[in-house]
Design a protein around this motif. Structure first.
Motif, PDB file in Angstrom:
ATOM      1  N   TRP A 143      -0.206   4.815  11.631  1.00 20.45           N
ATOM      2  CA  TRP A 143      -0.952   4.083  10.589  1.00 20.45           C
ATOM      3  C   TRP A 143      -0.473   2.635  10.539  1.00 20.45           C
ATOM      4  CZ3 TRP A 143       0.004   1.468   6.019  1.00 20.45           C
ATOM      5  CH2 TRP A 143      -1.045   1.384   5.094  1.00 20.45           C
ATOM      6  N   MET A 164       2.570  10.141  11.734  1.00 24.66           N
ATOM      7  CA  MET A 164       1.292   9.586  11.275  1.00 24.66           C
ATOM      8  C   MET A 164       1.492   8.259  10.541  1.00 24.66           C
ATOM      9  SD  MET A 164      -0.785  11.706  12.546  1.00 24.66           S
ATOM     10  CE  MET A 164      -2.383  11.411  11.809  1.00 24.66           C
ATOM     11  N   GLU A 185      -1.532   0.662  13.856  1.00 26.47           N
ATOM     12  CA  GLU A 185      -2.947   0.240  13.862  1.00 26.47           C
ATOM     13  C   GLU A 185      -3.173  -1.003  13.017  1.00 26.47           C
ATOM     14  OE1 GLU A 185      -5.442   3.487  12.561  1.00 26.47           O
ATOM     15  OE2 GLU A 185      -4.502   4.805  14.060  1.00 26.47           O
ATOM     16  N   ARG A 186      -2.458  -1.096  11.918  1.00 26.74           N
ATOM     17  CA  ARG A 186      -2.661  -2.214  10.992  1.00 26.74           C
ATOM     18  C   ARG A 186      -1.829  -3.446  11.356  1.00 26.74           C
ATOM     19  NH1 ARG A 186      -3.959   2.372   9.556  1.00 26.74           N
ATOM     20  NH2 ARG A 186      -5.735   2.697   8.149  1.00 26.74           N
ATOM     21  N   LYS A 214       0.812  -1.230   0.000  1.00 23.42           N
ATOM     22  CA  LYS A 214       0.000   0.000   0.000  1.00 23.42           C
ATOM     23  C   LYS A 214       0.838   1.269   0.000  1.00 23.42           C
ATOM     24  CE  LYS A 214      -4.196  -1.756   2.019  1.00 23.42           C
ATOM     25  NZ  LYS A 214      -5.103  -1.824   3.148  1.00 23.42           N
ATOM     26  N   GLU A 256      -5.375   5.740   1.894  1.00 24.63           N
ATOM     27  CA  GLU A 256      -6.523   5.908   2.778  1.00 24.63           C
ATOM     28  C   GLU A 256      -6.081   6.090   4.238  1.00 24.63           C
ATOM     29  OE1 GLU A 256      -9.302   2.695   2.521  1.00 24.63           O
ATOM     30  OE2 GLU A 256     -10.914   3.902   3.378  1.00 24.63           O
ATOM     31  N   ASN A 257      -6.618   7.111   4.875  1.00 16.91           N
ATOM     32  CA  ASN A 257      -6.318   7.453   6.276  1.00 16.91           C
ATOM     33  C   ASN A 257      -4.881   7.917   6.508  1.00 16.91           C
ATOM     34  OD1 ASN A 257      -8.958   6.819   7.268  1.00 16.91           O
ATOM     35  ND2 ASN A 257      -8.415   4.662   7.064  1.00 16.91           N
ATOM     36  N   LEU A 258      -4.247   8.377   5.450  1.00 13.76           N
ATOM     37  CA  LEU A 258      -2.876   8.876   5.594  1.00 13.76           C
ATOM     38  C   LEU A 258      -2.734  10.218   4.859  1.00 13.76           C
ATOM     39  CD1 LEU A 258      -0.370   7.890   7.064  1.00 13.76           C
ATOM     40  CD2 LEU A 258       0.288   6.627   5.033  1.00 13.76           C
ATOM     41  N   GLU A 259      -3.772  11.052   5.008  1.00 20.99           N
ATOM     42  CA  GLU A 259      -3.820  12.309   4.265  1.00 20.99           C
ATOM     43  C   GLU A 259      -2.731  13.294   4.721  1.00 20.99           C
ATOM     44  OE1 GLU A 259      -6.435  10.808   5.698  1.00 20.99           O
ATOM     45  OE2 GLU A 259      -7.540  10.126   3.918  1.00 20.99           O
ATOM     46  N   ASN A 260      -2.253  13.138   5.958  1.00 19.35           N
ATOM     47  CA  ASN A 260      -1.200  14.008   6.492  1.00 19.35           C
ATOM     48  C   ASN A 260      -0.008  13.128   6.878  1.00 19.35           C
ATOM     49  OD1 ASN A 260       0.185  16.211   7.562  1.00 19.35           O
ATOM     50  ND2 ASN A 260      -0.836  16.035   9.557  1.00 19.35           N
ATOM     51  N   ASN A 291      -0.064  10.846   0.582  1.00 19.89           N
ATOM     52  CA  ASN A 291      -1.266  11.635   0.876  1.00 19.89           C
ATOM     53  C   ASN A 291      -2.522  11.015   0.275  1.00 19.89           C
ATOM     54  OD1 ASN A 291       1.241  13.367   0.490  1.00 19.89           O
ATOM     55  ND2 ASN A 291      -0.030  14.728   1.704  1.00 19.89           N
TER      56      ASN A 291
END
Ligand SMILES: [Zn+2]
Length: 125
Positions: A90, A86, A93-94, A67, A77-81, A74
């Motif tokens: 990310w 971060m 969590e995974r 991924k 998904e869920n990694l816009e910043n 950016n």
């Protein structure tokens, strides 16, 4: 015997950091050869003589590597910043769902800059 195992991997990716002040170089699109250390820790099995197979850590990493590698972070998904902090969260969590012994995720943005993250329950140094 309590041990910590570390499995490292790398990925190449582009990002820009929209939270940084106007004119800051990190707001411009640029790339890094990121390196990540995934750390698991616990009491090893005294009979087998190890904690877990490094291959299990590798298996947990592979879909996430897919991924992130050669992506604009950016747009993930869920990694816009996508700061190092971060990205570490990310990944945590995974990874924690498949690696319950996860103890730390270290994201190296450059050879001299990295973020250590030990999960949302770890507060302070
Ligand atoms: Zn950067």
């Amino acid at each position: 015997m309590y041990v910590r195992l570390v499995k490292s991997f790398g990925f190449e990716a582009a990002h820009f950091l929209p939270g940084f002040p106007e004119g800051h170089k990190c707001r411009r699109m640029h790339g890094h050869s990121f390196r990540v250390d995934v750390v698991v820790a616990g009491e090893m099995d005294p009979v087998v003589g190890h904690l877990i197979d490094y291959g299990e850590i590798k298996k947990a990493i592979e879909p996430l590597h897919e991924k992130l590698d050669h992506q604009v972070l950016n747009q993930v998904e869920n990694l816009e910043n996508p700061t190092s902090e971060m990205i570490a969260a990310w990944l945590w969590e995974r990874l924690v769902t498949t690696l319950p012994l996860l103890a730390e995720v270290i994201v190296h943005e450059t050879c001299t800059s990295r973020c250590h993250y030990q999960g949302p329950e770890h507060i302070g140094p």
